[in-house]
Design a protein around this motif. Structure first.
Motif, mmCIF file in Angstrom:
data_model
loop_
_atom_site.group_PDB
_atom_site.id
_atom_site.type_symbol
_atom_site.label_atom_id
_atom_site.label_comp_id
_atom_site.label_asym_id
_atom_site.label_seq_id
_atom_site.Cartn_x
_atom_site.Cartn_y
_atom_site.Cartn_z
ATOM 1 N N UNK A 236 31.308 34.695 43.988
ATOM 2 C CA UNK A 236 31.699 34.083 42.723
ATOM 3 C C UNK A 236 31.409 34.992 41.547
ATOM 4 N N UNK A 237 30.247 35.656 41.590
ATOM 5 C CA UNK A 237 29.906 36.585 40.516
ATOM 6 C C UNK A 237 30.895 37.743 40.461
ATOM 7 N N UNK A 238 31.239 38.308 41.624
ATOM 8 C CA UNK A 238 32.174 39.436 41.648
ATOM 9 C C UNK A 238 33.543 39.033 41.114
ATOM 10 N N UNK A 239 33.953 37.800 41.345
ATOM 11 C CA UNK A 239 35.223 37.325 40.804
ATOM 12 C C UNK A 239 35.174 37.308 39.280
ATOM 13 N N UNK A 240 34.056 36.839 38.727
ATOM 14 C CA UNK A 240 33.880 36.838 37.266
ATOM 15 C C UNK A 240 33.870 38.261 36.724
ATOM 16 N N UNK A 241 33.169 39.145 37.426
ATOM 17 C CA UNK A 241 33.074 40.540 36.995
ATOM 18 C C UNK A 241 34.460 41.187 36.976
ATOM 19 N N UNK A 242 35.263 40.931 38.014
ATOM 20 C CA UNK A 242 36.606 41.507 38.080
ATOM 21 C C UNK A 242 37.462 41.009 36.923
ATOM 22 N N UNK A 243 37.359 39.727 36.610
ATOM 23 C CA UNK A 243 38.118 39.181 35.484
ATOM 24 C C UNK A 243 37.711 39.846 34.170
ATOM 25 N N UNK A 244 36.417 40.082 33.997
ATOM 26 C CA UNK A 244 35.948 40.724 32.768
ATOM 27 C C UNK A 244 36.414 42.169 32.700
ATOM 28 N N UNK A 246 39.137 43.420 34.054
ATOM 29 C CA UNK A 246 40.566 43.388 33.754
ATOM 30 C C UNK A 246 40.804 43.025 32.293
ATOM 31 N N UNK A 247 39.977 42.127 31.764
ATOM 32 C CA UNK A 247 40.093 41.745 30.356
ATOM 33 C C UNK A 247 39.818 42.927 29.440
ATOM 34 N N UNK A 248 38.780 43.703 29.767
ATOM 35 C CA UNK A 248 38.458 44.888 28.966
ATOM 36 C C UNK A 248 39.597 45.906 29.020
ATOM 37 N N UNK A 249 40.168 46.092 30.205
ATOM 38 C CA UNK A 249 41.277 47.037 30.361
ATOM 39 C C UNK A 249 42.478 46.587 29.532
ATOM 40 N N UNK A 250 42.751 45.293 29.576
ATOM 41 C CA UNK A 250 43.871 44.740 28.810
ATOM 42 C C UNK A 250 43.654 44.939 27.311
ATOM 43 N N UNK A 251 42.458 44.636 26.835
ATOM 44 C CA UNK A 251 42.158 44.769 25.409
ATOM 45 C C UNK A 251 42.272 46.219 24.948
ATOM 46 N N UNK A 252 41.865 47.155 25.828
ATOM 47 C CA UNK A 252 41.932 48.572 25.472
ATOM 48 C C UNK A 252 43.373 49.036 25.312
ATOM 49 N N UNK A 253 44.248 48.503 26.153
ATOM 50 C CA UNK A 253 45.651 48.928 26.133
ATOM 51 C C UNK A 253 46.462 48.161 25.088
ATOM 52 N N UNK A 254 46.254 46.848 25.030
ATOM 53 C CA UNK A 254 47.124 45.993 24.215
ATOM 54 C C UNK A 254 46.454 45.408 22.985
#
Length: 260
Positions: A236-244, A246-254
């Motif tokens: 469950x923790x790793x799922x949260x970490x992956x979402x975060x 991906x969120x950081x990557x998205x914010x950096x690009x868009x």
């Protein structure tokens, strides 16, 4: 001057700076900031129970006002005050639990804090000490920064301890919380701390404990998470970490919001 703490890991090959005021972590030599354990689990949506809580507070306030003054006196100012009750209650309620939490941290660190005089805080402290004495808790570490090389996340666990009934042979991890109840993100967080510590030191833990101080009353309540449940909560923790991540990557690009 910035308030910074440093910690070295993996035989001094990794040095991490913790910026206390902004609560951010950074590896020396890297420009980006690491994702923290609690930041990762912050991806969980906890809005529904908070909305219900806020709605109930608004209802309670308006009903009380209605009983005291009548419908004719419930105007804009009263309505504005009613819908702000979640902020009022949160600010007032945070004090007791936070003070007990702070007292426990100082106690574990060997600073010998005095027993508080405030009734709610004192009750929480005495309940914590009762648990420590009854279980024969022996604290062996506190406020320990941990870092996972494999998954690139960081955090600071609250305490590590052993118990008298087990002959102090099994090591347990404890995480302090100031909340009204236990939540799934608490379970994910303790799993994240445990894995990072194991990855660096190879320590096998027994149970993990959420050590909760009620944010309103200061009352202390421990919650044991058996070792056999570690894997599922770490997933469950790793799922949260992956979402975060991906969120950081998205914010950096868009940017934070996508632009059409």
């Amino acid at each position: 001057m910035a308030n910074i703490k440093t910690s070295k890991h993996y035989n001094d090959t990794v040095e991490i700076k913790f910026y206390v005021d902004s609560h951010r972590y950074q590896i020396v030599g890297r420009k980006d900031y690491l994702i923290g354990v609690t930041t990762a689990t912050g991806m969980l949506d906890k809005s529904k129970p908070l909305m219900i809580w806020a709605g109930n507070l608004t209802r309670e306030f308006l009903l009380k006002e209605l009983d005291n003054t009548g419908i004719a006196h419930i105007g804009k100012n009263v309505i504005d005050e009613a819908v702000n009750q979640h902020n009022v209650r949160r600010e007032a309620a945070a004090t007791s639990g936070s003070l007990v939490h702070e007292w426990a941290e100082n106690y574990i660190a060997g600073r010998k804090p005095e027993v508080p005089t405030d009734p709610a805080v004192k009750n929480g402290v005495l309940a914590f000490l009762k648990w420590v004495n009854e279980k024969g808790v022996r604290f062996i570490a506190s406020e320990k920064m941990v870092y996972s090389k494999k998954y690139d996340y960081v955090g600071t666990l609250d305490c590590i301890f052993t118990l008298k009934a087990e002959g102090h042979q099994i090591i347990h991890l404890g995480d302090f919380k100031t909340s009204k109840s236990f939540y799934i993100d608490h379970f994910f967080q303790t799993a994240g701390y445990e894995h990072a510590y194991f990855e660096e030191y190879g320590t096998n833990f027994g149970s993990k404990f959420i050590l909760k101080f009620d944010k309103e009353t200061g009352e202390f309540e421990p919650k044991e998470i058996p070792a056999k449940e570690h894997a599922i909560y770490f997933d469950g923790f790793l799922a949260c970490l992956k979402l975060k991540q991906l969120s950081k990557m998205y914010e950096k690009v868009h940017g934070y919001y996508a632009q059409k």
